[in-house]
Design a protein around this motif. Structure first.
Motif, short mmCIF file in Angstrom:
data_model
loop_
_atom_site.label_atom_id
_atom_site.label_comp_id
_atom_site.label_asym_id
_atom_site.label_seq_id
_atom_site.Cartn_x
_atom_site.Cartn_y
_atom_site.Cartn_z
N ILE B 148 1.05 -1.32 -0.07
CA ILE B 148 0.24 0.01 -0.07
C ILE B 148 1.03 1.56 0.09
N LEU B 152 0.82 4.36 -2.85
CA LEU B 152 0.89 5.88 -2.50
C LEU B 152 1.71 6.50 -2.90
N CYS B 155 1.47 6.11 -6.70
CA CYS B 155 0.57 7.51 -6.36
C CYS B 155 0.97 8.76 -7.37
N SER B 158 3.33 10.78 -9.07
CA SER B 158 1.75 10.23 -11.07
C SER B 158 1.34 11.95 -10.78
N ALA B 161 3.84 14.40 -11.01
CA ALA B 161 4.07 14.35 -12.00
C ALA B 161 3.07 15.53 -12.91
N THR C 804 -12.54 -2.76 14.83
CA THR C 804 -11.96 -3.80 15.63
C THR C 804 -10.96 -3.79 16.93
N GLY C 805 -10.67 -1.85 16.66
CA GLY C 805 -9.60 -1.31 18.20
C GLY C 805 -8.14 -1.16 18.00
N GLY C 806 -7.71 -2.11 16.48
CA GLY C 806 -6.64 -2.24 16.21
C GLY C 806 -6.52 -1.39 15.52
N ILE C 807 -5.78 -0.04 15.84
CA ILE C 807 -5.55 1.52 15.04
C ILE C 807 -4.60 1.23 14.09
N ARG C 808 -3.55 0.32 13.92
CA ARG C 808 -3.41 0.31 12.63
C ARG C 808 -3.85 -0.10 11.35
N VAL C 811 -4.99 2.11 10.53
CA VAL C 811 -4.17 3.22 9.12
C VAL C 811 -4.16 3.04 7.91
N LEU C 812 -4.10 1.62 8.06
CA LEU C 812 -3.94 0.80 6.47
C LEU C 812 -5.25 0.90 6.69
N VAL C 815 -5.62 4.29 4.66
CA VAL C 815 -4.20 4.48 3.65
C VAL C 815 -4.74 4.42 2.02
N GLY C 816 -5.39 2.95 2.26
CA GLY C 816 -5.35 1.97 1.23
C GLY C 816 -6.55 2.50 0.45
N THR C 819 -5.17 6.14 -1.55
CA THR C 819 -4.74 4.97 -1.89
C THR C 819 -5.49 4.82 -3.92
N ILE C 822 -7.11 7.87 -5.28
CA ILE C 822 -6.05 8.89 -5.85
C ILE C 822 -6.07 8.00 -7.16
N ALA C 823 -5.29 6.47 -7.46
CA ALA C 823 -5.26 5.59 -8.00
C ALA C 823 -6.47 5.87 -9.61
N LEU C 826 -5.90 9.00 -11.03
CA LEU C 826 -5.07 9.22 -12.17
C LEU C 826 -5.37 8.35 -13.22
N ALA C 834 3.39 8.65 -15.94
CA ALA C 834 3.33 9.73 -15.40
C ALA C 834 5.26 9.43 -14.72
N TRP C 835 5.37 8.67 -15.16
CA TRP C 835 7.15 8.57 -14.27
C TRP C 835 7.79 9.08 -15.66
N MET D 24 3.32 4.03 10.61
CA MET D 24 2.57 3.69 11.25
C MET D 24 1.93 2.82 11.47
N VAL D 25 1.63 2.03 9.93
CA VAL D 25 0.78 -0.14 10.01
C VAL D 25 1.50 -0.25 10.22
N ASP D 100 -7.14 -3.36 22.02
CA ASP D 100 -8.30 -3.33 21.36
C ASP D 100 -9.88 -3.32 21.73
#
Lengths: 556, 215, 849, 104
Positions: B148, B152, B155, B158, B161, C804-808, C811-812, C815-816, C819, C822-823, C826, C834-835, D24-25, D100
Motif C-alpha cells: 500500500i 501510495l 500515486c 504520478s 508529475a 476492531t480497535g486495532g489502530i494500525r 490507518v491501513l 491509506v489503502g 490510495t 487517487i489511483a 489518476l 506518469a514516470w 504507522m502501519v 483493542d
C-alpha cells in the motif's frame, strides 16, 4: 571528572616530540601540495600566470615548514625553558593575541570585501563561487602592495576559503576554551579546598596539565561494553559535541567577528543547545547500564524543564531590544555599563539571574549536575565511555558552558562593549589605528571574552561551593520557582518597556533612568567588591593557603 | 602494549577527527547561504536559487532525509527509530534553510528535536520493561503495508508529475522574522490565540493523564 | 503626555478592583493582618502612587498645556455602545478638579486604610468563628474602585454607575457588623434613603438624556448652552415630555432637571430632608465613618453639583442654596446636644456638607470645593481620632463617660484639637503679611463661602446698574437684554421669555432701537465705572466691551441679575453666620468633654490607651490639613473653575480677593463693600466666642450643662434637638405606616383577584395535560421514538463489525482507500505514463525542455 | 537537474509521507506509531514551506501554517506520550494490538 595526572617527565618527551614533528611535517606537506595542486589546476584551466607563481610558492612553503619544524624540535629545550619562565605572560598574551588576531583578521576580511566590491570591478561576477577577481585587478586596486600579498589576497576572494579560515578559528577556539578551563577549574577547586591543584606538568602551576591529559586520553583504549547498542553508543558522543560547535557558528564575538550572522541566531543557538541533550540521552540509553539510563532520564527531565525558563528569560532582552538578531541586541546596549540590558530595569536584572541559574542547569553544571553525579550514579551517562569519546563529552560540556555564558553576555551584559561609554574616547578619529584601539579598548572581542570568562569563573566557583541538590528539588526549582518567576518577569518587562516608551515619549524618564542608574550602581558595587576580594586574596595568598608547604613545589 | 595500541589507534583517531570536522562542516546549515558575503544584513537572505551549491546541499540533505525516513521504517528498536527520526528532522530543517525559511528551521530544531524527540525517548524509557522489547509485525502485515505504501508513493509521484504548478513567483525569498511576527499577531491572531489556549489545555491534560494515582 | 496622564488615572482603578477580587477569592487564606496590608497596598497604595504622579505632573504643568490635555482626554473617549443616534462613550475626565479630588481621595483613603489595619485588628469581628477581617478590606477596596471611578467619569452615565457602586459599598460597610441588631437597619436606612435621592437623580438623568441628547458632561453642557441660545429643546416655548404627556413651559423643565440631579447629591451628601441616614450610618466601623461618611463618599454629592453646575438654572440653584442653608443650620444645632462622640461628629459633618452645598447654591464654586478638600482632611482626622478614642476606651462612645484622656492619648488629643481648630475656622482675622494669612482649614474655605454669600446677599445690587446691557452683547446673554420690562414680574423667566421674543422675527426698527439702547447704556456704565473710581471689575469690563461693540468673550462681564439670579435672602446669610458661631461651640465641647477636665468614669479612664500604629495616620492627616489649607489645592481648583463652572444661566463667584479667574464674577472689593473685611467683624472671632462659651459651660464637667438643660425655654429646645426635630418619627408615620397600608390593599387584591384567576387557569391546564399525556405522548410520540431507537440499534450492530480497535488497521484502511481513490483518479484522465513526466521534470527526460 | 524546483521538495515530502504511513502501519509500539505521525506531519510541513517559497505571495502564509503545525505537533506529542504512559499503566505493555478493547 576524575582526577588523574600523567607525570610528563623527560622520559616521555622524545616520543611526544616525534609525534609533534610528524604532525607538523604532514601539515606542511599537505599545505604545500594543496597550493601546488591549486596552481596546476588554475594554470591548466585558464592559463593564468599566477599558476607559475604558485608553483614556486608551494615548494617554498613546504620547505619553510620543514625547516621551521626542524628548528622547533631542535630548540625544544630552549622553548620549554622560556615557556616555564614566561608561561603566565604567554597565557595572558595568548588571549590578547587571539583577540588582536581575530580583530586583524576581520579587518583583513573587510578589506577583501571592499576589494571585491571595488567600483573598478563588476560585483555581479563575484556572486558565483568561482570568483573572477584577477591578480591584475588586485594589483590595479592596490598598487603599493608587493606581488606576494596580491597572490595571498587573491585566494581570499573565494567565500569557501574565508569560511575555511573561520571554521579553523572556531575549532581552534573550541579547543582552547575547554583545555584551559579544565586546568583553571582544577586550580580553582584546589584553592577552594585549600590545596594547590595541578602543579607539575609544564612547571609553572601545571599549566600544561590538560594538554597532557588530552594526549593521554587520545591514546587510551576505546571500550564499548558488551550488550551496548554500538551504533548509537558511537554516534551519541558526536551528537553531544557537534551541536555545540554549530552553536559557535552563530555566536558573535564582536560586531564583525561572527561566522554567520543570522536573523534567528538566538533561536538557532538555543536549538543547538537543545540538540546536545539528544546525545547525552542516547549515550545513557545505549550504554546498557542502569546508572547511565538514570543519568539520561535525569538529563531529559532537567533539560526539557529548564529550557522553558531559559527561553523565557532570553525573550526579555529580545523584547527590550526589539530584535532577535544578536548583533542588533548588542548594538542597542552601546553606551557604558549602565546601558547594559541587565541594568535597564528590575525585571531584566532578575531575568539575568534567572537565565544564569537556568543555564547552569542546561549545562549540567553544579548544583544541577544530576546526570553525571559521581557519588550516586558513578558518573551517570558517561559511565561506560572512555578515551576520546569521553573527551568529546567534556569538550562539549565546557564549550556549552562558554556558549551559555556568551549568550548571557550578549543579551544582558553588553556583549563586546566595555563598561566605558564610547563617547569618552570619541576623539580618536576614524583611521585604522583608531579603529583598532577602540576595538581593543571600547568594544571588541577582548571585552566579550573577558566577560565570558568572568561568568565562567562564577560557574566554576558555584560548582565547588554548592552541594548537589536532589532531582525533585531540581524540578521543583524549575517548575514552581523559575517558571512562574520568569513568566511574571516577562509580563512585567513587557509592561515596563511599554510604559518606558510612553514615559520617554512624554519627556519624562525619571523613574526608568533612576532605576537604571541604581541597578548599574549595584553592578559596579558587586564587581568592585569582587575585585577587592580578589586583590585581598592575592595579597594574603600564603596565609589563605594555610598550612600547605608550597615553597618546595616547582614553580609555585 | 602501549606502543602497539598507539599505532593501531592513531589512524582511527585521525579518522575520527576528520569525521567530526566533516560533520561540523557539512552540517553547517548556514552554508546554504555561503555564496554571499559573510556579513548579512538582517532580514535579507542571500540564497541564490539555482546555484550548484543549493543543488548539492539539496541532494545531500534530501537524500539524508529520505534515508533517515527509510531508517525509521526498517528499524526495530524504538530508540533507533527515534535516532533516525532525529536525523530525518535535522535534514528537513536544513531543507527549510534551503527554502529560505530560516526561522522555521530553527523552530523545527528547537521544538521537534529539542522537545518532541526527547519526549518520545522519554516515553520509550518510561514505558518499556526491558530495553530490548520488540514487537515484530507479521509478514502479512509487512507485505500489505509495503504494497500500500509503495502504491501510495507511486500515486503521489504520478500526481506530482501530472500537475502543472505554473511558473514560480519570485516574491517569497527571505525570512524576516519580524514580518512573520507581525503577520502572526495581526492576520493570524485568532489562530495564534487558539493555539495558545490549546497548548494550555494540553499542558493540563497531559499532567492529568500522567499523574500518579493516589491510593 | 496626554495619554500618559489619563491612562494613569484610568489605571488607578485596576489595583483596587483586583484587590477586591483577590480578597474576595482568597481573603480567608491571606489571613488576618496580611489581608489588611494587601488591601492597603493594592486597594489604595498603588492608586495613591499613580495619583501622586498625576498630581505632581499636573501641578507643574502650565495652564495652556493643561487645557490641551483636558481637551485631548475629552476627545480620546472610546465608544462604549450606541443606541441609535445616542452614543455612550467612556474615557477619563482629566481636568484640575478631577486631579485634585482624585489625589485627595487617594491620599485620605490611604491613611484611613492604614488606620483600619490596626483598628480592625482590635475588633472582635468573628461571626460563627470565622474572621471577616478580610471582608472589610475587600469592601474598602471596592469602595476605592468605585470612588475613583466616580471621580474620573466624564459622563453622567458612568458617574451614576459608580455612584450606585459607592452606595452599595456604603451599605455593605455600614452593615459590616451584621450580627448586631443595630447595624443592618442602619445600613438599610442608608440604602433606601439614598435610593430616594437617586430616584430624583434618575429623573434628572432622564431629562438630560431626552432633551440634551447626551450624557457626556461636556456634551450636555454644550447642548444646554446651544439650546438656550436657540430656544429649542429644553428651552422651547412649551416642552412636552414624551410618554407622560405632561407639558412644561420652558425653563420649568430645566429647573426640574437641575433639582433632579441635585436630588442625587441630596441623598449622597445627606442633605435635608434626606439627612436621616448619616447619623445612623455611624453604626459602621469608625474608619468607615471617617472614610465614607466624612471625607469621600458624602463629598461625592458636592462633586456632582460641581460637575452639573453648568446645567443649573437660577431657580434650581436657589433650591440648592435653600437646602444647604437648612441643613447647615439645623444639623449644627443637633450636634450641640449629642453625647455620642461619633454622632456629634456626624452632625458636624452634615452641617459642613450643608456649608458646601450652600456654597454651591450661592455660586461659590471654588470655595465650596475648597471647603470639601480641607474638610475632608480635618474631618477624616477627627473621625480617626474618635476611632482611636473609642478603640482606646473599649467601645465606649459616650462623651459623658470620658474626660481627662489627654494624659492617656496625647497624640490623639492634640491632633483632634488641630481638627477642632480647623473646623472652627481658627485664624487671625484681618491680619495678613502680604498675601499670607494665618489660619487653619475652615478659616480659609468657610470664610470664602461666607464672603460669596455676603456678596450675593448685600452687594448684588451692583449688577442692577451699569454693566447689564453692555454684558448683553456677550455669549448667550444677549437674549435677555431689552425685554426685561416685559418679564419684570418674574425675573427668573426673563431670559426665557426674552429669548422667545428674539427667536420670533421682530421688526428691524425695534432691533435697531435695542442696539442703540445698549450702546447708550454701555457708555453710561463706563462713565459710572470711571467716575466713581471704584474697581467695579465686572461692570467696567462689560462696559468697555459693550462700547466697543466687540464680541470678545469675557465671562466676568456676565450679568447674573439679567438671567434671573436673585439676591440671596438675608436670612440665609444670617443662618450661615449663626452656624459659624455654633460650630466652634460644639466642637470645642466635644474635645473638652473627651480629653480635658477630670475623668468622669474611672473605669474607662483607667483602661484608655493609645495605639502607636493608629497615631501615624492622625499625624499625617494633621500635616495634610495644614498643607491643604495653604497650598496645592486652592490654585488647582481655581484653575478648574473657569471651564467647569462656565454656566450659561448661573454664575460662579470667585471668593478669593486677589484671584479673579476668567469666567467667574469677582467679588466686589471696593473698600466699603469688601465682604472679607465685613466678615472680619461679623464672624471673624466667632471661634473665640464659641470656644469661650463652651469652655465656660463645660469647664467643670457636665453640671452647668445639666442645669441649663432643665431651665424653661432650653428644656423644650433640648428635647426637640434630642429627637432630631422628630424627623425619624415623621418619616415613620408617613412612609412606614403608609407603605403598610398600601401593602394591605395589595395583599387583598392578590388574594381575591389574582389568585382566583390563577386557580382557574391551573385547573384548565391540568385537564389538558392529562389528555396530552395519556393519549398523544404515550401512543404517538413514544412509538415514534422507540422506532427510531430500534433502527439505530440495528444500524449500530451492523457498524460494530469493522471496529476492531486495532489502530494500525484503521490507518491501513484509510491509506489503502485513499490510495485507491487517487489511483482511480489518476488512471482515468491521463494516457501518458506518469514516470515520463517525472523524469522530464527532474531533468532526466529525453524530450528536452 | 541543477536547478532545484518545487517538485524536488514535493517528492521528498511524498517519500517522507509514505515512510511515515508505513511506520504507522507496521510498528506495534505506540511510540513507534507516534514517530510515524511525526514523519507525516513533517512531510506536510515540507510541502507547506516549499509551496510558500515557490508560489507564495510574499505573505509567508505557508510558513505560518507550518509553524502552527509544529506547535500542534508538539501538543499532540505531549498528549500522546501521556496516553502511552496511561496505556502502559493499564495494560503493562505499549503494544497497540493489545489495546483493542472499546472500554477503559
Amino acid at each position: 571528572m576524575s582526577q588523574f595526572s600523567v607525570p610528563w617527565t623527560s622520559r616521555y618527551l622524545p616520543s611526544a616530540n616525534v609525534f609533534v614533528r610528524n604532525m607538523l611535517l604532514l601539515s606542511a606537506l599537505l599545505a604545500g601540495g594543496l597550493i601546488a595542486g591549486a596552481a596546476i589546476t588554475r594554470y591548466y584551466f585558464d592559463g593564468h600566470p599566477l599558476a607559475s607563481f604558485l608553483l614556486i610558492l608551494g615548494p617554498a612553503v613546504t620547505l619553510a615548514g620543514l625547516l621551521g619544524l626542524a628548528v622547533a624540535v631542535k630548540a625544544w629545550r630552549l622553548i620549554e625553558a622560556s615557556l616555564m619562565r614566561f608561561a603566565f605572560f604567554i597565557l595572558i598574551g595568548a588571549v590578547v593575541g587571539v583577540s588582536v588576531g581575530v580583530f586583524a583578521g576581520a579587518l583583513f576580511f573587510e578589506w577583501i570585501q571592499a576589494l571585491i566590491t571595488h567600483p573598478a570591478n563588476d560585483p555581479t561576477r563575484f556572486a558565483y563561487f568561482g570568483g573572477e577577481l584577477m591578480l591584475s585587478e588586485i594589483a590595479q586596486a592596490c598598487p603599493n602592495l608587493p606581488r606576494l600579498v596580491h597572490g595571498a589576497v587573491w585566494l581570499f576572494q573565494f567565500p569557501l576559503v574565508r569560511d575555511l579560515v573561520n571554521v579553523g578559528i572556531v575549532f581552534g577556539w573550541i579547543n582552547v576554551v575547554p583545555a584551559y578551563m579544565i586546568w583553571w577549574e582544577r586550580k580553582i577547586a584546589g584553592r577552594i579546598q585549600s590545596r594547590l591543584g595541578p602543579m607539575r606538568v609544564g612547571r609553572w602551576h601545571g599549566w600544561a596539565q590538560t594538554v597532557a591529559d588530552g594526549v593521554k586520553l587520545i591514546f587510551k583504549e576505546d571500550l564499548i561494553p558488551e550488550g551496548a547498542d554500538k551504533p548509537l553508543f558511537k554516534v551519541a558522543a558526536y551528537l553531544a559535541f557537534v551541536p555545540v560547535v554549530l552553536a559557535f557558528v552563530a555566536l558573535p564575538f564582536g560586531a564583525t567577528y561572527v561566522f554567520r550572522e543570522m536573523d534567528v541566531a538566538l533561536v538557532f543557538i538555543l536549538s543547538m543547545m537543545g540538540i546536545e541533550v539528544v546525545g547525552v540521552i542516547l549515550a545513557g540509553w545505549a550504554s546498557n547500564n542502569k546508572w547511565s539510563v538514570y543519568g539520561a532520564m535525569r538529563e531529559a527531565c532537567q533539560m526539557v524543564a529548564y529550557e522553558i525558563p531559559m527561553g523565557l528569560a532570553l525573550v526579555l532582552p529580545v523584547i527590550a531590544a526589539g530584535s532577535l538578531n544578536l548583533t542588533h541586541i548588542v548594538d542597542s546596549q552601546t553606551g557604558g555599563w549602565f546601558s547594559w540590558m541587565a541594568f535597564r530595569n528590575p525585571f531584566l536584572f532578575a531575568g539575568f539571574v534567572c537565565y544564569y541559574v537556568a543555564s547552569l542547569a542546561s549545562c549540567k553544571r553544579a548544583p544541577f549536575d544530576l546526570p553525571e553525579s559521581e557519588s550516586e550514579l558513578v558518573a551517570g551517562f558517561h559511565t561506560e565511555y572512555s578515551g576520546f569519546r569521553w573527551c568529546l563529552f567534556f569538550f562539549g560540556e565546557y564549550a556549552a558552558m562558554f556558549v551559555v555564558s556568551a549568550l548571557a553576555v550578549i543579551l544582558y551584559l553588553g556583549g563586546w562593549h566595555s563598561f566605558i561609554p564610547p563617547s569618552w574616547v570619541s576623539g580618536l578619529g576614524e583611521g585604522v589605528a583608531a579603529r583598532a584601539i577602540s576595538g581593543l579598548l571600547v568594544s571588541g572581542p577582548l571585552w566579550f571574552i573577558v566577560k565570558c570568562v568572568f561568568l565562567l569563573y562564577v560557574q566554576l566557583w558555584l560548582r565547588w561551593t554548592l552541594p548537589r541538590i536532589r532531582i525533585d528539588q531540581v524540578l521543583y526549582a524549575c517548575v514552581q520557582v523559575l517558571l512562574p518567576l520568569t513568566m511574571l518577569l516577562l509580563v512585567g518587562n513587557t509592561l515596563w518597556v511599554w510604559a518606558d516608551e510612553a514615559w520617554t515619549s512624554s519627556g519624562w524618564s525619571g523613574l526608568s533612568s533612576m532605576l537604571n542608574w541604581s541597578l548599574g550602581g549595584i553592578g559596579v558595587l558587586f564587581m568592585a567588591g569582587f575585585f577587592a576580594i580578589a586583590v585581598y586574596g592575592f595579597y594574603h595568598r600564603r596565609r589563605l593557603v594555610g598550612t600547605l608547604v608550597i615553597d618546595p613545589l616547582p614553580a609555585a | 602494549m602501549l606502543d602497539s595500541g598507539c599505532r593501531v589507534l592513531k589512524g582511527r583517531v585521525i579518522l575520527r577527527l576528520l569525521l567530526i570536522a566533516s560533520l561540523g562542516f557539512v552540517a553547517l546549515p548556514a552554508l546554504a547561504q555561503a555564496q554571499a558575503a559573510p556579513r548579512v544584513e538582517p532580514g535579507v537572505v542571500y540564497a541564490t536559487p539555482g546555484g550548484w551549491f543549493e543543488a548539492a546541499m539539496f541532494y545531500v540533505f534530501g537524500g539524508l532525509a529520505i534515508a533517515s525516513a527509510l531508517g525509521v521504517c526498517v528499524s526495530r528498536s524504538v530508540v533507533r527509530m527515534a535516532t533516525w527520526l532525529f536525523f530525518a528532522l535535522g535534514a528537513v530543517s536544513i531543507l527549510y534553510f534551503l527554502l529560505a525559511a530560516t526561522f522555521l528551521a530553527a523552530i523545527q530544531l528547537i521544538v521537534y528535536v529539542g522537545g518532541v524527540l526527547i519526549l518520545l525517548i522519554f516515553g520509550v524509557m518510561l514505558t518499556s520493561q526491558s530495553a530490548w522489547v520488540r514487537f515484530t509485525p507479521t509478514r502479512t502485515n509487512l507485505a500489505v503495508a509495503s504494497l500500500i505504501c509503495v502504491g501510495l508513493l507511486i500515486c503521489l509521484m504520478s500526481v506530482l508529475a501530472g500537475t502543472d504548478f505554473g511558473p514560480p513567483s519570485a516574491t517569497s525569498i527571505g525570512t524576516p522574522v519580524e514580518a512573520i511576527g507581525r503577520r502572526l499577531l495581526t492576520h493570524y491572531l485568532v489562530p495564534f490565540e487558539i493555539a495558545g489556549v490549546l497548548l494550555m489545555i494540553v499542558m493540563v491534560g497531559a499532567a492529568h493523564l500522567a499523574r500518579q494515582e493516589k491510593n | 503626555m496626554e495619554p500618559f496622564l489619563s491612562k494613569l488615572l484610568a489605571a488607578s482603578l485596576i489595583p483596587p478592583f483586583l484587590t477586591f477580587w483577590i480578597l474576595v477569592l482568597w481573603g480567608p487564606k491571606i489571613g488576618k493582618p496580611r489581608a489588611g496590608w494587601v488591601g492597603l497596598i493594592g486597594g489604595m497604595g498603588l492608586p495613591l502612587l499613580l495619583s501622586t504622579i498625576v498630581f505632581v505632573t499636573w501641578f507643574f504643568t502650565g495652564p495652556e498645556q493643561r487645557d490641551a490635555l483636558t481637551s485631548a482626554a475629552q476627545n480620546s473617549q472610546v465608544l462604549w455602545s450606541q443606541l441609535g443616534d445616542f452614543k455612550v462613550t467612556f474615557g477619563v475626565k482629566l481636568d484640575s478638579l478631577t486631579v485634585a479630588i482624585h489625589f485627595m481621595v487617594c491620599f485620605i483613603a490611604f491613611w484611613i486604610f492604614f488606620f483600619s489595619i490596626g483598628y480592625m485588628a482590635g475588633h472582635s469581628d468573628c461571626v460563627h468563628h470565622q474572621s471577616k477581617y478580610w471582608r472589610f478590606f475587600a469592601y474598602l477596596a471596592l469602595f476605592g474602585f468605585s470612588m475613583l471611578g466616580l471621580v474620573i467619569s466624564p459622563s453622567l452615565l458612568f458617574l451614576f454607575i459608580f455612584w450606585e457602586l459607592v452606595g452599595l459599598c456604603s451599605y455593605l460597610l455600614i452593615g459590616f457588623y451584621f450580627d448586631t441588631d443595630y447595624a443592618p437597619p442602619a445600613a438599610m436606612k442608608a440604602f433606601i434613603t439614598n435610593r430616594v435621592g437617586d430616584f430624583g437623580f434618575i429623573i434628572g438623568l432622564g431629562i438630560v438624556f431626552t432633551f440634551l441628547g447626551t450624557l457626556d458632561l461636556e456634551g450636555a453642557a454644550a447642548a444646554f448652552k446651544t439650546q438656550l441660545a436657540a430656544g429649542t429643546g429644553l428651552f422651547a416655548k412649551t416642552v412636552s415630555v414624551p410618554i407622560l404627556g405632561w407639558s412644561f413651559s420652558g425653563m420649568t423643565l430645566a429647573t426640574l432637571m437641575g433639582i433632579g440631579l441635585f436630588c442625587g447629591a441630596m441623598g449622597k451628601s445627606a442633605q435635608f430632608p434626606l439627612h436621616v441616614w448619616l447619623p445612623d450610618a455611624m453604626a459602621g466601623p469608625t474608619p468607615v465613618s471617617a472614610l465614607i461618611h466624612a471625607a469621600t463618599m458624602v463629598a461625592a454629592g458636592v462633586y456632582l453639583v460641581a460637575r452639573v453646575f453648568r446645567l443649573l438654572t437660577p431657580d434650581a440653584q436657589m433650591f440648592v442654596a435653600v437646602i444647604g442653608c437648612i441643613t447647615l443650620t439645623f444639623m449644627a444645632l443637633i450636634a450641640i446636644v449629642q453625647t455620642d462622640i461619633k454622632k456629634c461628629l456626624a452632625y458636624s459633618t452634615l452641617s459642613q456638607l450643608g456649608y458646601m452645598i450652600f456654597g454651591m447654591g450661592v455660586g461659590a464654586w471654588t470655595a465650596a470645593l475648597f471647603h470639601l478638600v480641607t474638610h475632608a482632611f480635618f474631618k477624616a482626622m477627627l473621625f480617626l481620632g474618635s476611632g482611636q478614642v473609642i478603640e482606646g476606651c473599649h467601645h465606649v462612645q459616650d462623651m459623658r463617660r470620658m474626660g481627662g484622656l489627654k494624659s492617656k492619648m496625647p497624640v490623639t488629643c492634640w491632633t483632634f484639637f488641630i481638627g477642632v481648630l480647623a473646623i472652627a475656622g481658627t485664624g487671625i482675622p484681618g491680619f495678613h503679611i502680604g498675601d499670607l494669612r494665618f489660619g487653619l482649614g475652615g478659616f480659609f474655605s468657610k470664610d470664602e463661602i461666607l464672603a460669596v454669600a455676603y456678596d450675593r446677599a448685600f452687594n448684588w445690587g451692583r449688577f442692577e446698574s451699569g454693566g447689564e446691557h453692555a454684558a448683553a452683547q456677550n455669549g448667550g446673554w444677549q437674549i435677555a437684554n431689552s425685554e426685561r420690562e416685559e418679564a419684570s414680574e418674574s425675573v427668573s423667566l426673563a431670559a426665557f421669555s426674552a429669548q422667545h421674543k428674539t427667536a420670533q422675527p421682530k421688526g428691524a426698527p425695534e432691533l435697531a432701537e435695542q442696539d442703540a439702547h445698549a450702546k447708550q447704556e454701555g457708555r453710561t456704565g463706563e462713565a459710572n465705572g470711571h467716575g466713581a473710581g471704584t474697581a467695579q471689575e465686572a461692570g467696567g469690563h462689560g462696559a468697555e466691551e459693550g462700547h466697543g461693540g466687540a464680541a470678545a468673550h469675557h465671562a466676568s462681564a456676565k450679568d447674573p441679575v439679567a438671567a434671573g439670579m436673585k439676591a440671596l435672602p438675608k436670612w440665609m446669610f444670617l443662618f450661615a453666620i449663626i452656624t459659624a458661631y455654633i460650630t466652634p461651640f460644639y466642637m470645642f465641647r466635644a474635645w473638652w468633654l473627651t480629653f480635658m477636665g477630670k475623668p468622669r468614669d474611672p473605669h474607662v479612664h483607667e483602661h484608655a490607651h493609645e495605639s502607636k500604629m493608629m497615631t501615624l495616620p492622625l499625624a499625617v492627616l494633621a500635616v495634610g490639613t495644614l498643607v491643604a489649607s495653604y497650598a496645592l489645592f486652592r490654585p488647582m481648583l481655581a484653575h478648574a473653575a473657569p471651564v467647569a463652572a462656565d454656566a450659561p444661566l448661573v454664575v460662579a463667584v470667585d471668593g478669593e480677593a486677589h484671584d479673579p479667574a476668567a469666567s467667574l464674577i469677582a467679588l466686589d472689593h471696593s473698600a466699603d463693600r469688601n465682604p472679607h473685611s465685613k466678615l472680619v467683624t461679623i464672624v471673624g472671632f466667632s471661634f473665640l466666642v464659641g470656644f469661650a462659651v463652651a469652655w465656660l459651660v463645660y469647664r467643670k464637667g457636665l453640671g452647668i450643662a445639666e442645669r441649663l438643660k432643665n431651665t424653661f425655654p432650653l428644656n423644650y429646645l433640648h428635647t426637640l434637638l434630642e429627637h432630631k426635630y422628630y424627623f425619624d418619627e415623621l418619616y415613620g408615620f408617613l412612609w412606614v405606616r403608609g407603605c403598610r397600608g398600601v401593602a394591605a390593599v395589595c395583599g387583598f387584591i392578590d388574594t381575591w383577584v389574582i389568585d382566583l384567576v390563577y386557580n382557574l387557569l391551573s385547573s384548565v391546564t391540568e385537564r389538558l395535560a392529562a389528555f396530552t399525556g395519556r393519549v398523544l405522548d404515550a401512543q404517538g410520540v413514544d412509538g415514534f421514538v422507540n422506532g427510531i431507537s430500534e433502527t439505530a440499534d440495528d444500524l449500530a450492530e451492523a457498524l460494530r463489525r469493522p471496529q476492531t480497535g486495532g489502530i494500525r488497521k484503521y490507518v491501513l484502511w484509510t491509506v489503502g482507500i485513499g490510495t485507491a481513490v487517487i489511483a482511480a483518479f489518476l488512471l482515468a484522465p491521463y494516457g501518458e505514463s506518469a514516470w515520463t513526466v517525472v523524469a522530464e521534470r527532474l531533468g532526466f527526460g529525453t524530450h528536452g525542455g | 537537474m541543477l536547478a532545484i524546483g518545487l517538485i524536488h521538495y514535493l517528492i521528498i515530502a511524498a517519500v517522507l509521507f509514505c515512510a511515515g504511513v508505513f511506520t504507522m502501519v507496521t510498528k506495534r509500539n505506540a511510540i513507534g506509531i507516534l514517530i510515524g505521525v511525526e514523519l507525516v506531519l513533517n512531510s506536510a510541513n515540507v510541502n507547506l514551506i516549499a509551496f510558500d517559497r515557490y508560489h507564495g505571495k510574499g505573505a509567508m502564509d505557508g510558513q505560518i501554517a507550518a509553524l502552527f503545525v509544529i506547535v500542534l505537533a508538539a501538543a499532540e506529542a505531549a498528549i500522546a506520550v501521556a496516553i502511552c504512559m496511561n496505556f502502559y499503566k493499564n495494560l503493562v505493555t505499549v503494544d497497540v494490538d493489545q489495546g483493542d478493547a472499546l472500554r477503559g
